[in-house]
Design a protein around this motif. Structure first.
Motif, PDB file in Angstrom:
ATOM      1  N   VAL A 197     -19.449 -13.697 -99.695  1.00 37.79           N
ATOM      2  CA  VAL A 197     -19.340 -14.745 -98.603  1.00 37.79           C
ATOM      3  C   VAL A 197     -18.205 -14.735 -97.981  1.00 37.79           C
ATOM      4  O   VAL A 197     -16.978 -14.581 -98.633  1.00 37.79           O
ATOM      5  CB  VAL A 197     -19.634 -16.046 -99.208  1.00 37.79           C
ATOM      6  CG1 VAL A 197     -19.574 -17.139 -97.983  1.00 37.79           C
ATOM      7  CG2 VAL A 197     -21.010 -16.230 -99.997  1.00 37.79           C
ATOM      8  N   GLY A 198     -18.095 -14.638 -96.617  1.00 41.72           N
ATOM      9  CA  GLY A 198     -16.796 -14.560 -95.609  1.00 41.72           C
ATOM     10  C   GLY A 198     -16.673 -13.285 -94.924  1.00 41.72           C
ATOM     11  O   GLY A 198     -15.800 -13.176 -94.218  1.00 41.72           O
ATOM     12  N   ASN A 199     -17.603 -12.454 -95.318  1.00 38.96           N
ATOM     13  CA  ASN A 199     -17.502 -10.950 -94.857  1.00 38.96           C
ATOM     14  C   ASN A 199     -18.633 -10.259 -94.785  1.00 38.96           C
ATOM     15  O   ASN A 199     -19.426 -10.364 -95.930  1.00 38.96           O
ATOM     16  CB  ASN A 199     -16.264 -10.075 -95.651  1.00 38.96           C
ATOM     17  CG  ASN A 199     -15.733  -8.939 -94.825  1.00 38.96           C
ATOM     18  OD1 ASN A 199     -16.701  -8.121 -94.504  1.00 38.96           O
ATOM     19  ND2 ASN A 199     -14.706  -8.542 -94.877  1.00 38.96           N
ATOM     20  N   ALA A 200     -19.357  -9.575 -93.816  1.00 37.70           N
ATOM     21  CA  ALA A 200     -20.344  -8.997 -93.910  1.00 37.70           C
ATOM     22  C   ALA A 200     -20.403  -7.751 -94.529  1.00 37.70           C
ATOM     23  O   ALA A 200     -21.329  -7.099 -95.072  1.00 37.70           O
ATOM     24  CB  ALA A 200     -20.770  -8.442 -92.454  1.00 37.70           C
ATOM     25  N   ILE A 201     -19.200  -7.065 -94.876  1.00 31.97           N
ATOM     26  CA  ILE A 201     -19.064  -5.865 -95.699  1.00 31.97           C
ATOM     27  C   ILE A 201     -19.461  -4.591 -95.041  1.00 31.97           C
ATOM     28  O   ILE A 201     -18.692  -3.686 -94.804  1.00 31.97           O
ATOM     29  CB  ILE A 201     -19.582  -5.937 -97.222  1.00 31.97           C
ATOM     30  CG1 ILE A 201     -19.085  -7.249 -98.062  1.00 31.97           C
ATOM     31  CG2 ILE A 201     -19.427  -4.635 -97.905  1.00 31.97           C
ATOM     32  CD1 ILE A 201     -17.668  -7.306 -98.267  1.00 31.97           C
ATOM     33  N   TYR A 202     -20.635  -4.809 -95.044  1.00 29.76           N
ATOM     34  CA  TYR A 202     -21.230  -3.534 -93.980  1.00 29.76           C
ATOM     35  C   TYR A 202     -21.654  -3.936 -92.650  1.00 29.76           C
ATOM     36  O   TYR A 202     -22.503  -5.022 -92.293  1.00 29.76           O
ATOM     37  CB  TYR A 202     -22.447  -3.208 -94.773  1.00 29.76           C
ATOM     38  CG  TYR A 202     -22.446  -2.659 -96.063  1.00 29.76           C
ATOM     39  CD1 TYR A 202     -21.208  -1.818 -96.703  1.00 29.76           C
ATOM     40  CD2 TYR A 202     -23.141  -3.440 -97.087  1.00 29.76           C
ATOM     41  CE1 TYR A 202     -21.014  -1.640 -97.877  1.00 29.76           C
ATOM     42  CE2 TYR A 202     -22.918  -3.244 -98.370  1.00 29.76           C
ATOM     43  CZ  TYR A 202     -21.854  -2.384 -98.702  1.00 29.76           C
ATOM     44  OH  TYR A 202     -21.961  -2.109-100.478  1.00 29.76           O
ATOM     45  N   THR A 203     -21.068  -3.207 -91.530  1.00 29.70           N
ATOM     46  CA  THR A 203     -21.407  -3.620 -90.082  1.00 29.70           C
ATOM     47  C   THR A 203     -22.178  -2.198 -89.485  1.00 29.70           C
ATOM     48  O   THR A 203     -22.235  -2.287 -88.319  1.00 29.70           O
ATOM     49  CB  THR A 203     -20.271  -4.233 -89.377  1.00 29.70           C
ATOM     50  OG1 THR A 203     -18.965  -3.134 -89.271  1.00 29.70           O
ATOM     51  CG2 THR A 203     -19.722  -5.254 -90.065  1.00 29.70           C
TER      52      THR A 203
END
Length: 211
Positions: free
Chosen positions: A195-201
């Motif tokens: 949570v707090g970051n999409a990690i993969y964009t």
């Protein structure tokens, strides 16, 4: 960025103890004959076995309380048989939240609805497929207004929703079930929620080791 959930599904064959290795140490509830298996494993000593179409596990609703934050839900799946429209990972109250489910073939459906929805805001089918009897990495991510599904690191679909909110609900997070329809028969491994970051964009190489 915080780790909301981390399940390695390590342990002894046949065990019904499923540990969360995140700082939250969530309690898991298992249904039917859900258990650990050492026969088909992606990483570590075991995996989550769903040996019948009645099997699934539940986690507290707080695992899916994303509100307006970016997030990444990812895991490995090894389907043997699939129940049409059976759930893989779902967190929803009525039409609020999201659900990843099998379609009525070897593709996937992603359902997304926000806090004001009276029906699913978007229901999208992937073009890419998930093979049977092999491990496949799946990831659902949110980056601002973009919700993406990746299959083996390849972007399979993108949903654009302005201002979508995933509120704090009282509905459990289900692994292997959605709307009363279960996964089918197969295995899952290395479930992680950030949570707090999409990690993969964008397209990526799936993990080659445990989290």
């Amino acid at each position: 960025t915080s780790t909301r959930l981390l399940m390695h599904f390590n342990g002894t064959d046949g065990s019904t103890t499923f540990l969360d290795s995140s700082p939250n140490n969530w309690t898991t509830t298992a249904f039917a004959t859900s258990q650990l298996s050492t026969s088909v494993v992606k990483f570590g000593s075991a995996s989550l076995s769903l040996p019948s179409s009645s099997c699934y596990i539940q986690l507290p609703y707080q695992v899916g309380n994303f509100d307006t934050q970016d997030f990444c839900v990812e895991f490995w799946v090894y389907p043997i048989t699939r129940t049409a429209y059976g759930g893989i990972f779902a967190w929803n109250t009525n039409f609020t939240g999201f659900a990843l489910q099998w379609n009525n073939d070897n593709t996937l459906r992603l359902l997304v609805g926000d806090a004001t929805a009276t029906g699913w805001t978007r229901a999208t089918q992937s073009v890419l497929t998930v093979a049977s009897n092999v491990w496949t990495h799946l990831a659902v991510t949110r980056q601002a207004n973009l919700i993406r599904l990746f299959i083996n690191g390849v972007e399979a679909l993108t949903v654009t929703l302005a201002g979508v909110v995933f509120p704090d609900t009282t509905s459990a997070v289900n692994i292997g079930r959605f709307n009363g329809i279960n996964f089918g028969i197969g295995y899952m491994d290395e479930v992680r929620v950030k949570v707090g970051n999409a990690i993969y964009t964008s397209n990526f190489t799936p993990p080659t080791s445990p989290f």
